[in-house]
Design a protein around this motif. Structure first.
Motif, PDB file in Angstrom:
ATOM      1  N   ARG A 334       0.830  -1.217   0.000  1.00 58.27           N
ATOM      2  CA  ARG A 334       0.000   0.000   0.000  1.00 58.27           C
ATOM      3  C   ARG A 334       0.865   1.270   0.000  1.00 58.27           C
ATOM      4  O   ARG A 334       0.593   2.204  -0.760  1.00 58.27           O
ATOM      5  CB  ARG A 334      -0.951  -0.029   1.222  1.00 58.27           C
ATOM      6  N   HIS A 384      -7.793   6.098   0.871  1.00 59.06           N
ATOM      7  CA  HIS A 384      -8.280   5.850   2.223  1.00 59.06           C
ATOM      8  C   HIS A 384      -9.801   5.674   2.191  1.00 59.06           C
ATOM      9  O   HIS A 384     -10.550   6.571   2.552  1.00 59.06           O
ATOM     10  CB  HIS A 384      -7.847   7.016   3.111  1.00 59.06           C
ATOM     11  N   HIS A 391      -7.318   8.738  -3.970  1.00 56.96           N
ATOM     12  CA  HIS A 391      -6.364   9.394  -4.862  1.00 56.96           C
ATOM     13  C   HIS A 391      -6.663   8.879  -6.264  1.00 56.96           C
ATOM     14  O   HIS A 391      -6.167   7.823  -6.664  1.00 56.96           O
ATOM     15  CB  HIS A 391      -4.934   9.110  -4.406  1.00 56.96           C
ATOM     16  N   GLU A 430      -6.852  15.800   1.790  1.00 59.31           N
ATOM     17  CA  GLU A 430      -5.787  15.764   2.799  1.00 59.31           C
ATOM     18  C   GLU A 430      -4.509  16.479   2.383  1.00 59.31           C
ATOM     19  O   GLU A 430      -3.690  16.795   3.237  1.00 59.31           O
ATOM     20  CB  GLU A 430      -5.471  14.315   3.211  1.00 59.31           C
ATOM     21  N   HIS A 431      -4.274  16.747   1.114  1.00 56.36           N
ATOM     22  CA  HIS A 431      -2.977  17.326   0.708  1.00 56.36           C
ATOM     23  C   HIS A 431      -2.933  18.839   0.810  1.00 56.36           C
ATOM     24  O   HIS A 431      -1.862  19.419   0.809  1.00 56.36           O
ATOM     25  CB  HIS A 431      -2.615  16.897  -0.713  1.00 56.36           C
TER      26      HIS A 431
HETATM   27 ZN    ZN Z   1      -3.314   9.715   0.938  1.00 59.99          ZN
END
Ligand code: ZN
Ligand code: FAD
Ligand code: 2HG
Length: 472
Positions: A334, A384, A391, A430-431
């Motif tokens: 992963r 996730h 993604h 999240e980025h």
């Molecule tokens: Zn990620």
């Protein structure tokens, strides 16, 4: 903003000591490119302060002279926030030397750290004290806790422990004018006015430089069980997640979805990785169960989950790790998925989230759309799943011209983001926003929200020296 004169550069160097003011072209290079290779900046100097007082002196001098400052941690950010622009006027302040763990209080379950502590170092220190620091992401060997906080990093443990924001109790921050805010409180309850730390968390270095933090620790699980399942579709993955939650409840600590294309890139380009399953499947799910009691309890729960999953025809196949090493090997697959995409040419990336139940519909619709836009492109989604965050990365058609393909980045992003937005989702789960998604922010935030954010920026950084051109 104006470039610092040689005399001013000299003054900056005196603050950190000449050996900690990096200037040579070759020495500067690693600070100027980011993991995707999308941004390549320029700077006259990288300053590497050793303590909070030095950071304060740098910002005081920068503000007095109108010099732009780019805060930088481990330089693993995915949206270009840590890279200066191409003007050569912006200076970088890299926190890497501020890497002390100031205090670990196992009884209170808190740890006080400097911003430059590497995430993995912090995880190891917690582990040595029989505690868990749960934040985990593939770049944990380089990313710094200050960068994690500045980006409100997510990663693979959000399902059970929340985002970085949920792990922070206190912060120490140097403001744009050099003033130091000592908010290193260790309290779990404190309703005394506005909770200022939350403004700096996720601000991507635009409101202040984080120099220290107090973070939560958790009991270390006594047992962990990891499974790697092969599935027919994201819909079946969602059903498996549902079974896991109904049997495992809060013991489900990770749920990561991977498309066959994304893991196929790994097996093809990094032969040291082996497919843990005998047959081929369209999708894969890594599931982790933790137990505060024992290995046996974690194992019993995961077995119960898969008995039900096979009974209901949800999983096509699965392997349950039989040892700690096997668990690590499954996780390793992963964690390698992001980096390996480079081996397949250009990749147009998305970091979207939707309500978890909408994930199968999102994947179906977005896949059909991008395949129509660029025939032959290869969606290699992973992410996730338990948080509704995928993604949705699209590799170029085999043999296509990389630059011509990447030139369609904005067009493809806009189309994919429109689907996520229609489903009530986010274009950056999240980025963060950084430089990459700055132009898109006003399209997903209301006028009221943009106005409030600009007011906050103006209040914290009236001269606009902190990370200009990022986020807003
Ligand atoms: Zn990620
Ligand atoms: P940097 O990249 O150096 O900086 C990121 C931003 O924070 C910049 O805007 C910078 O100006 C600001 N900043 C850095 N330090 C400070 C500071 N001390 N004070 C104020 N501002 C600061 N992210 C996730 O959320 N989840 C993932 O699962 C994940 N996986 C990743 C996997 C790989 C292989 C890679 C390369 C990246 C991944 N990321 C992930 C992105 C990245 O690792 C995170 O954003 C991380 O939190 C950045 O930390 P850093 O120290 O590298 O920060
Ligand atoms: C991950 O989950 C990271 O591995 C990186 O957030 C995602 O490469 C990416 O797009």
């Amino acid at each position: 903003m104006k470039a610092p004169s040689p005399a001013l550069l000299q003054q900056f160097a005196v603050i950190v000591g000449p050996q900690n003011a990096v200037t040579g072209a070759a020495e500067l290079e690693p600070y100027l490119v980011e993991p995707r290779g999308l941004y390549h900046g320029s700077t006259p100097v990288v300053l590497r302060p050793g303590n909070t007082a030095e950071v304060s002196a740098i910002l005081k001098l920068a503000q007095a002279n109108g010099i732009a400052v780019v805060p930088q941690g481990g330089n693993t950010g995915m949206v270009g926030g840590q890279i200066p622009d191409a003007s050569g006027a912006e200076i970088i302040v890299n926190l890497g030397r501020m890497n002390r763990i100031r205090k670990l209080d196992a009884e209170s379950n808190t740890v006080t750290v400097e911003a430059g502590v590497i995430l993995q170092t912090l995880q190891e220190a917690a582990d040595a004290a029989d505690r868990l620091f749960p934040l985990s992401l593939s770049a944990e060997g380089s990313a710094q806790i200050g960068g994690n906080i500045a980006t409100n990093a997510g990663g693979t443990a959000v399902l059970a422990y929340g985002n970085t924001r949920d792990l922070v109790l206190g912060l120490e921050v140097v403001l744009a004018n050099g003033e130091v805010w000592d908010g290193l409180r260790t309290l779990r309850k404190d309703n005394t006015g506005y909770d200022l730390k939350h403004l700096f968390i996720g601000a991507e270095g635009t409101l202040g430089i984080i120099t220290g933090a107090v973070l939560k620790l958790f009991p270390k699980p006594k047992g962990r069980s990891v499974a790697f399942a092969g599935l027919a579709s994201p819909h079946q993955a969602l059903r498996l997640f549902g079974i896991a939650r109904s049997i495992g409840g809060p013991n489900v600590t990770a749920c990561e979805l991977m498309s066959a294309t994304s893991v196929g890139f790994l097996y093809r380009n990094a032969p040291q990785f082996r497919d843990p399953l005998a047959g081929k499947h369209a999708w894969y799910l890594l599931l982790e169960i933790s137990s505060s009691r024992s290995e046996e309890e974690a194992r019993a729960l995961i077995e119960e989950i898969f008995v039900k999953a096979f009974e209901d025809g949800v999983a096509e196949d699965a392997v349950l790790a039989e040892s700690l090493q096997q668990s690590k090997d499954l996780w390793h697959i992963r964690h390698a998925l992001s980096d390996i995409q480079k081996a397949e040419g250009g990749s147009i990336k998305h970091d979207i989230s939707v309500p978890v139940a909408s994930m199968p519909a999102f994947l179906e619709e977005a896949t059909a759309l991008v395949e129509k836009m660029v025939p032959g492109c290869r969606p290699a989604a992973f992410g996730h799943m338990g948080d509704g965050n995928i993604h949705f990365n699209i590799s170029q058609p085999v043999g296509a011209d990389k630059q011509a393909y990447l030139a369609r980045w904005d067009e493809m992003n806009d189309a994919v983001h429109a689907i996520a937005s229609r489903m009530g989702g986010s274009i950056s789960a999240e980025h963060g926003i950084g430089a990459l998604k700055r132009h898109a922010l006003p399209h997903v935030k209301s006028g009221v929200e943009m106005g409030l954010m600009r007011s906050i920026k103006g209040a914290f950084d009236p001269a606009g020296i902190l990370n200009p051109g990022k986020v807003l």
